[in-house]
Design a protein around this motif. Structure first.
Motif, PDB file in Angstrom:
ATOM      1  N   HIS A  27       0.836  -1.204   0.000  1.00  0.00           N
ATOM      2  CA  HIS A  27       0.000   0.000   0.000  1.00  0.00           C
ATOM      3  C   HIS A  27       0.875   1.260   0.000  1.00  0.00           C
ATOM      4  O   HIS A  27       0.610   2.209  -0.739  1.00  0.00           O
ATOM      5  CB  HIS A  27      -0.916   0.003   1.221  1.00  0.00           C
ATOM      6  CG  HIS A  27      -1.693   1.271   1.370  1.00  0.00           C
ATOM      7  ND1 HIS A  27      -2.848   1.541   0.663  1.00  0.00           N
ATOM      8  CD2 HIS A  27      -1.464   2.374   2.141  1.00  0.00           C
ATOM      9  CE1 HIS A  27      -3.294   2.734   0.985  1.00  0.00           C
ATOM     10  NE2 HIS A  27      -2.484   3.264   1.875  1.00  0.00           N
ATOM     11  N   TYR A  59       0.146   3.265  -3.223  1.00  0.00           N
ATOM     12  CA  TYR A  59      -0.910   4.235  -2.909  1.00  0.00           C
ATOM     13  C   TYR A  59      -0.407   5.453  -2.139  1.00  0.00           C
ATOM     14  O   TYR A  59      -1.184   6.349  -1.826  1.00  0.00           O
ATOM     15  CB  TYR A  59      -2.049   3.552  -2.152  1.00  0.00           C
ATOM     16  CG  TYR A  59      -2.835   2.628  -3.039  1.00  0.00           C
ATOM     17  CD1 TYR A  59      -3.821   3.116  -3.888  1.00  0.00           C
ATOM     18  CD2 TYR A  59      -2.560   1.264  -3.076  1.00  0.00           C
ATOM     19  CE1 TYR A  59      -4.531   2.278  -4.729  1.00  0.00           C
ATOM     20  CE2 TYR A  59      -3.263   0.409  -3.917  1.00  0.00           C
ATOM     21  CZ  TYR A  59      -4.238   0.923  -4.739  1.00  0.00           C
ATOM     22  OH  TYR A  59      -4.941   0.092  -5.581  1.00  0.00           O
ATOM     23  N   LEU A 117      -8.345  -2.971  -1.499  1.00  0.00           N
ATOM     24  CA  LEU A 117      -7.907  -2.365  -2.761  1.00  0.00           C
ATOM     25  C   LEU A 117      -6.466  -2.750  -3.089  1.00  0.00           C
ATOM     26  O   LEU A 117      -6.131  -3.012  -4.246  1.00  0.00           O
ATOM     27  CB  LEU A 117      -8.047  -0.846  -2.682  1.00  0.00           C
ATOM     28  CG  LEU A 117      -9.476  -0.297  -2.700  1.00  0.00           C
ATOM     29  CD1 LEU A 117      -9.474   1.220  -2.529  1.00  0.00           C
ATOM     30  CD2 LEU A 117     -10.170  -0.683  -4.006  1.00  0.00           C
ATOM     31  N   THR A 175      -5.474  -4.833  -6.481  1.00  0.00           N
ATOM     32  CA  THR A 175      -4.610  -4.291  -7.547  1.00  0.00           C
ATOM     33  C   THR A 175      -3.231  -4.952  -7.584  1.00  0.00           C
ATOM     34  O   THR A 175      -2.593  -4.983  -8.626  1.00  0.00           O
ATOM     35  CB  THR A 175      -4.446  -2.769  -7.392  1.00  0.00           C
ATOM     36  OG1 THR A 175      -3.866  -2.477  -6.114  1.00  0.00           O
ATOM     37  CG2 THR A 175      -5.781  -2.060  -7.516  1.00  0.00           C
TER      38      THR A 175
END
Length: 429
Positions: free
Chosen positions: A194, A198, A370, A374
Motif C-alpha cells: 500500500h 498508494y 484495494l 490491484t
C-alpha cells in the motif's frame, strides 16, 4: 446522563473529523494512483544509454542463514557485473555472517561497538570504508539493503533508469518473502505494498517527494559525501533521512519496476518489539524535525506539500485513537460505578466505542482490499489466503494503537530481529 452521552458522541465525532481533515489527501492519493497505474509503464529514464556504477551496501547482524541468497540475487542481475560491487558490514555479529558473505563473493568489513548500536552506525562505517579503500572505483550511487532481502533480476537496471532522471534518492517496490506465513507477516506485507503503490506512486506522479522505508533504496554517492557520511542515528534512521533531505529541498523518487522481497516478523512478540522501535523513532523524528517541517510548509520555497505529507507521516496521530479509547473507557467505568442511574451513559458509550472501532476497521479493510485487488499478481500465495488476510489486515493495523501508547512512555533500544526464511527469488514466486 443525557449530557454525558452527548459529550461522548460529540467527542468521537470531533476525533473522526480531525483524522479526516489531516489525512483526506491520502484518499485523493488513492484515486491518483488508479490514474497513474494506467499511464505509467516500464520505461527507461531520460538518458537510457548511461549505465551507472553501484556499490551495494548491506548492514548485517547475525544473518548467516539468509545473506548468501541476497548476494546471489545481486549477482543474478540483468546488469553488467563489473558495474556492481557488493559490500557487507558484519555488525556486532556473533555467528558466521562474515564468513558466509565472503564465501558468497562480497567484500566484508566487521564492526564491533557496544555503544554505537544500530543500522545507522553500521551504514556510516561501511560508507567510510568504501570512501577510504575504494575511492578509485568512483561509484555513482549506493544501493542499500538489509541482509534478509532478495532482488528481482531487473532491480539494478530499473533503478538505473530512474537515477538517470535526476533523483538523488530513490525508493523501490517492497514485496515480501513470507506473505503467506500468518496474519502478522501478511499485515506487514500489505502495508508495504500500500505504501509503495498508494502513497509513493501518487507522490511521484504529482511531482512530490516520496519517503525511504527502511531498506531497498538508492542514494547518490555525492549526497553521502555532502552529508559527511550517514549522519542519521535515531531509532528510525530511514524516515529521519527522508525528512532531513526533503527539508533541504531534495525530492525522493520511486521506481515501481524495481522489486525486492523482504522478510517479515511472524510472532507478535517480534512484531511488538520492531514496531515499538518504529513508533518511538517517529516520536524522535517529530521532536527533532517537526518544527522545521511545519515552518517549511508555510515559509519554504519548495517542497511545501511534501513537507506537509511527511509531517503527517511522523505526526503521532495514533495517540488520538488511544485518547479516544481512554475517554470512552473512562465514561464506561464511571457508568459501572454509578450502577443503575448510569444505564444510558454506559449504553451510549458502548455504542460510540463500537461505532468508532467499526469505522476504523472499515477504512483499514478498504485499504487492504484495494491493495490486495490491484497487487493480486504480486502476492505470491494461494488465493484463499489473499482473501483471508484482507480480513485480518485491519486487526494488524489496529494493534499499532497500544504500541504507539507504550512507545510514548517506554525507553526503547534497537534490537535485531532474527531472519530464518531461506529462499531464492524463484522460491518466493
Amino acid at each position: 446522563m443525557d449530557s454525558a452521552a452527548s459529550f461522548i458522541n460529540h467527542f468521537n465525532l470531533a476525533v473522526f473529523l480531525l483524522f479526516i481533515t489531516l489525512y483526506a489527501y491520502q484518499i485523493v492519493y488513492m484515486f491518483i494512483s488508479f490514474k497513474a497505474k494506467k499511464k505509467l509503464r516500464s520505461e527507461s529514464g531520460r538518458d537510457p544509454g548511461r549505465l551507472h556504477k553501484f556499490a551495494v551496501t548491506i548492514a548485517a547482524r547475525n544473518e548467516e542463514l539468509v545473506i548468501g541468497q541476497l548476494i546471489q540475487s545481486i549477482k543474478n542481475q540483468n546488469y553488467p557485473g563489473e558495474l556492481i560491487d557488493i559490500f557487507v558490514v558484519a555488525d556486532n555479529c556473533t555467528d558466521y555472517t562474515a564468513r558466509a558473505a565472503r564465501e558468497a563473493g562480497a567484500v566484508v568489513r566487521e564492526r564491533f561497538s557496544k555503544n554505537r548500536i544500530g543500522k545507522g552506525y553500521a551504514l556510516n562505517y561501511i560508507f567510510q570504508a568504501i570512501e577510504k579503500d575504494y575511492a578509485s572505483n568512483q561509484y555513482d550511487a549506493y544501493l542499500v539493503f538489509d541482509a534478509d532481502n532478495l532482488l528481482d533480476e531487473n532491480y539494478a537496471a530499473r533503478m538505473n533508469d530512474v537515477f538517470n532522471e535526476g533523483y538523488r534518492v530513490i525508493t523501490s517496490y517492497r514485496n515480501s518473502k513470507n506473505f503467506d506465513q500468518n496474519w502478522i507477516s501478511s499485515g506487514y506485507a500489505l502495508w508495504f505494498m500500500h505504501e509503495a503503490e498508494y502513497l509513493n506512486l501518487p507522490r511521484i506522479f504529482t511531482n512530490n517527494s516520496c519517503a525511504v522505508s527502511g531498506t531497498g533504496f538508492l542514494v547518490d554517492a555525492d549526497l553521502i559525501k555532502e552529508n559527511g557520511g550517514w549522519i542519521h542515528h535515531l531509532l528510525t534512521e530511514d524516515i529521519e533521512f527522508s525528512v532531513s533531505q526533503v527539508i533541504k529541498g531534495d525530492k525522493i523518487g520511486y521506481c515501481r519496476d524495481a522489486v525486492f522481497y523482504d522478510e517479515q516478523p511472524v510472532t507478535f512478540k517480534q512484531s511488538w518489539t520492531q514496531r515499538l522501535r518504529w513508533a518511538k523513532g517517529f516520536y524522535q523524528v517529530f521532536g527533532r524535525y517537526g518544527k522545521n517541517l511545519f515552518r517549511s510548509i508555510f515559509k519554504g520555497k519548495q517542497n511545501k506539500f511534501s513537507c506537509y505529507d511527511l509531517a503527517m507521516t511522523i505526526f503521532p496521530a495514533l495517540l488520538l485513537s488511544f485518547l479516544s479509547i481512554v475517554v470512552n473507557g473512562s465514561f464506561f467505568l464511571a457508568g459501572i460505578f454509578e450502577f443503575m442511574e448510569a444505564e444510558e451513559t454506559m449504553k451510549a458509550t458502548m455504542t460510540a466505542m463500537f461505532q468508532s472501532l467499526g469505522w476504523m476497521y472499515g477504512i483499514l479493510f478498504i485499504l487492504g482490499f484495494l491493495t490486495t485487488l490491484t497487487e493480486w499478481k504480486e502476492i505470491h500465495c494461494p488465493g484463499w489466503k489473499k482473501v483471508a488476510y484482507t480480513v485480518t489486515f485491519p486487526l494488524f493495523m489496529l494493534t499499532y494503537v497500544p504500541i504507539a501508547a507504550a512507545a510514548l512512555f517506554k525507553d526503547v533500544q534497537w534490537k535485531p530481529i532474527a531472519h530464518t526464511v531461506v529462499k531464492s527469488v524463484d522460491d518466493v514466486r
